[in-house]
Write a protein that holds these residues in place. Structure first.
Motif, PDB file in Angstrom:
ATOM      1  N   ARG A 450       0.830  -1.209   0.000  1.00  0.00           N
ATOM      2  CA  ARG A 450       0.000   0.000   0.000  1.00  0.00           C
ATOM      3  C   ARG A 450       0.861   1.254   0.000  1.00  0.00           C
ATOM      4  N   GLU A 451       1.891   1.243   0.797  1.00  0.00           N
ATOM      5  CA  GLU A 451       2.765   2.417   0.887  1.00  0.00           C
ATOM      6  C   GLU A 451       3.493   2.656  -0.438  1.00  0.00           C
ATOM      7  N   SER A 452       3.957   1.604  -1.076  1.00  0.00           N
ATOM      8  CA  SER A 452       4.644   1.752  -2.359  1.00  0.00           C
ATOM      9  C   SER A 452       3.716   2.333  -3.418  1.00  0.00           C
ATOM     10  N   VAL A 453       2.487   1.863  -3.433  1.00  0.00           N
ATOM     11  CA  VAL A 453       1.511   2.353  -4.404  1.00  0.00           C
ATOM     12  C   VAL A 453       1.184   3.816  -4.151  1.00  0.00           C
ATOM     13  N   THR A 454       1.003   4.193  -2.905  1.00  0.00           N
ATOM     14  CA  THR A 454       0.668   5.581  -2.577  1.00  0.00           C
ATOM     15  C   THR A 454       1.779   6.529  -3.020  1.00  0.00           C
ATOM     16  N   ARG A 455       3.031   6.161  -2.765  1.00  0.00           N
ATOM     17  CA  ARG A 455       4.154   7.011  -3.174  1.00  0.00           C
ATOM     18  C   ARG A 455       4.224   7.142  -4.689  1.00  0.00           C
ATOM     19  N   GLN A 456       3.991   6.039  -5.400  1.00  0.00           N
ATOM     20  CA  GLN A 456       4.075   6.094  -6.854  1.00  0.00           C
ATOM     21  C   GLN A 456       2.964   6.955  -7.450  1.00  0.00           C
ATOM     22  N   LEU A 457       1.753   6.826  -6.929  1.00  0.00           N
ATOM     23  CA  LEU A 457       0.643   7.646  -7.435  1.00  0.00           C
ATOM     24  C   LEU A 457       0.884   9.119  -7.163  1.00  0.00           C
ATOM     25  N   GLU A 458       1.525   9.419  -6.047  1.00  0.00           N
ATOM     26  CA  GLU A 458       1.855  10.817  -5.743  1.00  0.00           C
ATOM     27  C   GLU A 458       2.849  11.348  -6.770  1.00  0.00           C
ATOM     28  N   ARG A 459       3.843  10.540  -7.150  1.00  0.00           N
ATOM     29  CA  ARG A 459       4.814  10.966  -8.157  1.00  0.00           C
ATOM     30  C   ARG A 459       4.121  11.220  -9.501  1.00  0.00           C
ATOM     31  N   TRP A 460       3.123  10.425  -9.814  1.00  0.00           N
ATOM     32  CA  TRP A 460       2.420  10.572 -11.077  1.00  0.00           C
ATOM     33  C   TRP A 460       1.330  11.643 -11.042  1.00  0.00           C
ATOM     34  N   GLY A 461       1.080  12.211  -9.883  1.00  0.00           N
ATOM     35  CA  GLY A 461       0.016  13.207  -9.763  1.00  0.00           C
ATOM     36  C   GLY A 461      -1.370  12.603  -9.786  1.00  0.00           C
ATOM     37  N   LEU A 462      -1.492  11.369  -9.325  1.00  0.00           N
ATOM     38  CA  LEU A 462      -2.779  10.677  -9.314  1.00  0.00           C
ATOM     39  C   LEU A 462      -3.243  10.425  -7.879  1.00  0.00           C
ATOM     40  N   ASP A 463      -3.088  11.436  -7.029  1.00  0.00           N
ATOM     41  CA  ASP A 463      -3.440  11.267  -5.613  1.00  0.00           C
ATOM     42  C   ASP A 463      -4.908  10.906  -5.436  1.00  0.00           C
ATOM     43  N   GLU A 464      -5.762  11.396  -6.347  1.00  0.00           N
ATOM     44  CA  GLU A 464      -7.198  11.133  -6.185  1.00  0.00           C
ATOM     45  C   GLU A 464      -7.536   9.646  -6.346  1.00  0.00           C
ATOM     46  N   LEU A 465      -6.608   8.873  -6.921  1.00  0.00           N
ATOM     47  CA  LEU A 465      -6.829   7.431  -7.070  1.00  0.00           C
ATOM     48  C   LEU A 465      -6.191   6.623  -5.938  1.00  0.00           C
ATOM     49  N   ALA A 466      -5.546   7.307  -4.992  1.00  0.00           N
ATOM     50  CA  ALA A 466      -4.784   6.588  -3.972  1.00  0.00           C
ATOM     51  C   ALA A 466      -5.681   5.701  -3.111  1.00  0.00           C
ATOM     52  N   LEU A 467      -6.826   6.221  -2.664  1.00  0.00           N
ATOM     53  CA  LEU A 467      -7.663   5.456  -1.746  1.00  0.00           C
ATOM     54  C   LEU A 467      -8.187   4.180  -2.398  1.00  0.00           C
ATOM     55  N   SER A 468      -8.771   4.306  -3.603  1.00  0.00           N
ATOM     56  CA  SER A 468      -9.331   3.128  -4.267  1.00  0.00           C
ATOM     57  C   SER A 468      -8.236   2.136  -4.649  1.00  0.00           C
ATOM     58  N   THR A 469      -7.068   2.651  -5.075  1.00  0.00           N
ATOM     59  CA  THR A 469      -5.981   1.751  -5.467  1.00  0.00           C
ATOM     60  C   THR A 469      -5.407   1.030  -4.251  1.00  0.00           C
ATOM     61  N   GLU A 470      -5.315   1.727  -3.127  1.00  0.00           N
ATOM     62  CA  GLU A 470      -4.857   1.066  -1.897  1.00  0.00           C
ATOM     63  C   GLU A 470      -5.782  -0.079  -1.521  1.00  0.00           C
ATOM     64  N   LEU A 471      -7.089   0.137  -1.655  1.00  0.00           N
ATOM     65  CA  LEU A 471      -8.035  -0.930  -1.338  1.00  0.00           C
ATOM     66  C   LEU A 471      -7.833  -2.136  -2.263  1.00  0.00           C
ATOM     67  N   VAL A 472      -7.685  -1.858  -3.555  1.00  0.00           N
ATOM     68  CA  VAL A 472      -7.482  -2.937  -4.526  1.00  0.00           C
ATOM     69  C   VAL A 472      -6.218  -3.718  -4.200  1.00  0.00           C
ATOM     70  N   VAL A 473      -5.114  -3.005  -4.002  1.00  0.00           N
ATOM     71  CA  VAL A 473      -3.836  -3.650  -3.714  1.00  0.00           C
ATOM     72  C   VAL A 473      -3.902  -4.424  -2.413  1.00  0.00           C
ATOM     73  N   SER A 474      -4.523  -3.852  -1.414  1.00  0.00           N
ATOM     74  CA  SER A 474      -4.611  -4.525  -0.125  1.00  0.00           C
ATOM     75  C   SER A 474      -5.348  -5.853  -0.253  1.00  0.00           C
ATOM     76  N   GLU A 475      -6.482  -5.853  -0.949  1.00  0.00           N
ATOM     77  CA  GLU A 475      -7.270  -7.078  -1.083  1.00  0.00           C
ATOM     78  C   GLU A 475      -6.532  -8.129  -1.914  1.00  0.00           C
ATOM     79  N   LEU A 476      -5.935  -7.710  -3.049  1.00  0.00           N
ATOM     80  CA  LEU A 476      -5.293  -8.685  -3.925  1.00  0.00           C
ATOM     81  C   LEU A 476      -4.022  -9.250  -3.321  1.00  0.00           C
ATOM     82  N   VAL A 477      -3.211  -8.400  -2.699  1.00  0.00           N
ATOM     83  CA  VAL A 477      -1.976  -8.894  -2.082  1.00  0.00           C
ATOM     84  C   VAL A 477      -2.306  -9.782  -0.892  1.00  0.00           C
ATOM     85  N   THR A 478      -3.325  -9.406  -0.105  1.00  0.00           N
ATOM     86  CA  THR A 478      -3.725 -10.248   1.047  1.00  0.00           C
ATOM     87  C   THR A 478      -4.150 -11.627   0.563  1.00  0.00           C
TER      88      THR A 478
END
Length: 566
Positions: A450-478
């Protein structure tokens, strides 16, 4: 009898209406008359059903064939391609409906054609006698054949009228056979056109242009086709194929095979597996076919998948000639694909071949009908194709222009076999638009992901997708850690959508379930589905990859997940 024998030999050798009519005209001059013309219903020329004989003569005829022996066709007289309205009266039409030829002298001809302008176009100068016979076949009135005498002194007698009637009757069968072929050819061409995809596609991974030219001549349209199928994670499947046989049955088989390949493509199988599944379909089609026709049930096909992230293309062939690739430096080479048997042969496995392609490479897939065009031959066709593509292909040239120049002008030399061509120009996704990580199968890896994804989205300027992407990554990696073990791969791709991929070593198929209110689990993929526009999975040689897509401008309000799922 000599003229009848000559007519039987010379007329009907073609499945072309105009050519058959010309054969009829040529055989009658000078043996029966000095000038002759064949006029055909305009419906016949396009393959439609002409009038039934009891309905009368066609109201509009088109002159399609003339003959004047060694002499020039009289100026002003109706010429091929020009049309005329039915000039005869009721009495004459009735005699033609009965299948009988009728004779007119010049005075009678002028009475029938009262208009001087019309008579000048339909009656040759100096014509003293004329006989006209109907072209009747299978109860249909196809047109007429007219013979004039300008130099031969005697008028037509009863025996000559009977002879013309007999020859016209035989010729009419040839004309009708050609008409029926024209109708089937037109129907097959229309069906083929409807079944093929749009000619041009433009995706993040590939730009493609497909070209198809149907066969012209006795062989008829076969089942050549091309396809460019967008796949998840920006990949594209390329297909080129050629069904055995000709006509509507081959076109219908092509449609079934194209649909089947699209279905197998959606399963994201390896190209060799796709051809193996299609082979099974062809075998079933053969089992449904009458025994005497089973040897013509089959096809050749090449199926390839291009990945713009890695720049690699994996392909498998079932009897297709090898693709040709022209690199950005202008160097042309064949792609050495492991050869496989045509679909329907069976007994030999298909093999996949993977090649690396530079950005800007042009890949050409084609059917063997290309080698029948001018400038190619069956022996050296591939070498000629490679050399020609090296000359035609350039970074500033469109794929459509390359394809047109490669095939050339087919107006005067239509192909005797179908030609299908698919050209694709490769693109590679910039490394700046991808990010990947690998995590061990440990609970702490979920937070790290989750932390890696959040940092990468911030670099890309896609902060508005951080919450939904964190949820996706959390569920799939778990799920990967819990049910599949490690290592767990995670990759983000930013292009026209945000793609998230989670790879694990398990081959278990993920399934979306609707959990009951009292269930403690089972909501993971439901959350993933609510947070994304679409998702799916594909299998590799080892393990699987679950992928998701999110639009870069965020999900519509109705798709925003409800986080209170308890």
């Amino acid at each position: 009898m000599d003229l009848q024998h000559q007519a039987a030999v010379q007329i009907g050798s073609s499945l072309d209406v105009v050519r058959t009519a010309q054969e009829l005209a040529d055989v009658l001059v000078p043996e029966l008359g000095d000038l002759t013309a064949v006029d055909i219903s305009d419906a016949v020329l396009v393959g439609d059903e002409p009038l039934n004989v009891i309905e009368g003569m066609p109201s509009h005829l088109v002159r399609v064939a003339i003959s004047s022996g060694a002499k020039q066709w009289p100026p002003g007289l109706l010429e091929p391609g020009q049309s005329l309205s039915q000039p005869f009266g009721t009495v004459h039409i009735h005699q033609l409906q009965l299948g009988q030829a009728l004779s007119l002298d010049r005075e009678d001809m002028l009475k029938v054609l009262s208009s001087p302008l019309t008579s000048g176009r339909l009656i040759p100068v100096g014509a003293h006698s004329m006989t006209i016979a109907p072209l009747l076949a299978r109860g249909r009135m196809l047109g007429t054949v007219s013979v004039w005498r300008t130099e031969q002194p005697d008028p037509f007698d009863t025996a000559e009228r009977a002879l013309l009637t007999e020859i016209a009757s035989r010729a009419a069968l040839g004309v009708d056979n050609a008409r029926r072929y024209t109708r089937e050819h037109r129907a097959a061409a229309a069906l083929q056109e409807r079944l093929l995809p749009r000619a041009e596609t433009d995706t993040a991974g590939l730009e493609t242009v497909g070209i198809y030219h149907p066969a012209v001549g006795g062989a008829g349209i076969s089942g050549d086709w091309f396809d460019a199928i967008p796949l998840p994670s920006l990949r594209v499947a390329l297909v080129i194929g050629d069904v055995f046989g000709h006509g509507l049955s081959a076109t219908a088989t092509m449609g079934r095979l194209r649909t089947a390949i699209q279905t197998f493509a959606d399963l994201e199988l390896d190209p060799a597996e796709v051809l193996t599944h299609v082979e099974g379909l062809v075998q079933r089609l053969a089992s449904e076919t009458p025994t005497e026709q089973r040897d013509v049930v089959g096809a050749t096909c090449l199926y390839a998948v291009y990945d713009p992230i890695t720049g690699k293309c994996t392909m498998a062939s079932a009897g297709q000639p090898p693709p040709v690739v022209v690199g950005p430096d202008g160097t042309a080479r064949d792609i050495e694909v492991s050869p496989g048997p045509p679909l329907g042969v069976g007994g030999v496995p298909f093999e996949s071949t993977t090649v690396a392609l530079d950005a800007g490479s042009v890949v050409t897939l084609y059917t063997d009908g290309l080698f029948e065009l001018e400038g190619f031959d069956a022996v050296h066709g591939i070498n000629q194709l490679r050399n020609r593509l090296a000359v035609l292909t350039g970074a500033d040239r469109s794929l459509a222009a390359i394809g047109r120049d490669l095939i050339g002008d087919l107006t005067d030399r239509p192909p005797s076999d179908d030609v299908a061509l698919l050209l694709a120009r490769t693109r590679i996704i910039s490394e700046e638009n991808t990010a990947s990580w690998q995590f061990p199968a440990e609970p702490a890896s979920v937070a790290d992901a989750r932390e890696s994804v959040t940092r990468q989205l911030e670099r890309w300027g896609l902060d508005e997708l951080a919450l939904s992407t964190e949820l996706v990554v959390s569920e799939l990696v778990t799920n990967a850690i819990r049910y599949a073990g490690g290592p767990v791969g995670l990759r983000l791709i930013r292009e026209n959508v945000l793609i998230c991929e989670v790879a694990d070593p398990s081959n278990t198929q993920p399934r979306l379930l609707r959990a009951a209110p009292t269930d403690e689990g089972g909501r993971g993929l439901f959350i993933v589905a609510k947070c994304t526009s679409r998702w799916g999975s594909r299998y590799g040689r080892r393990g699987k990859t679950i992928w998701t897509e999110q639009p870069l401008d965020g999900l519509p309000d109705e798709m925003v997940p409800l986080f209170d799922l308890a």
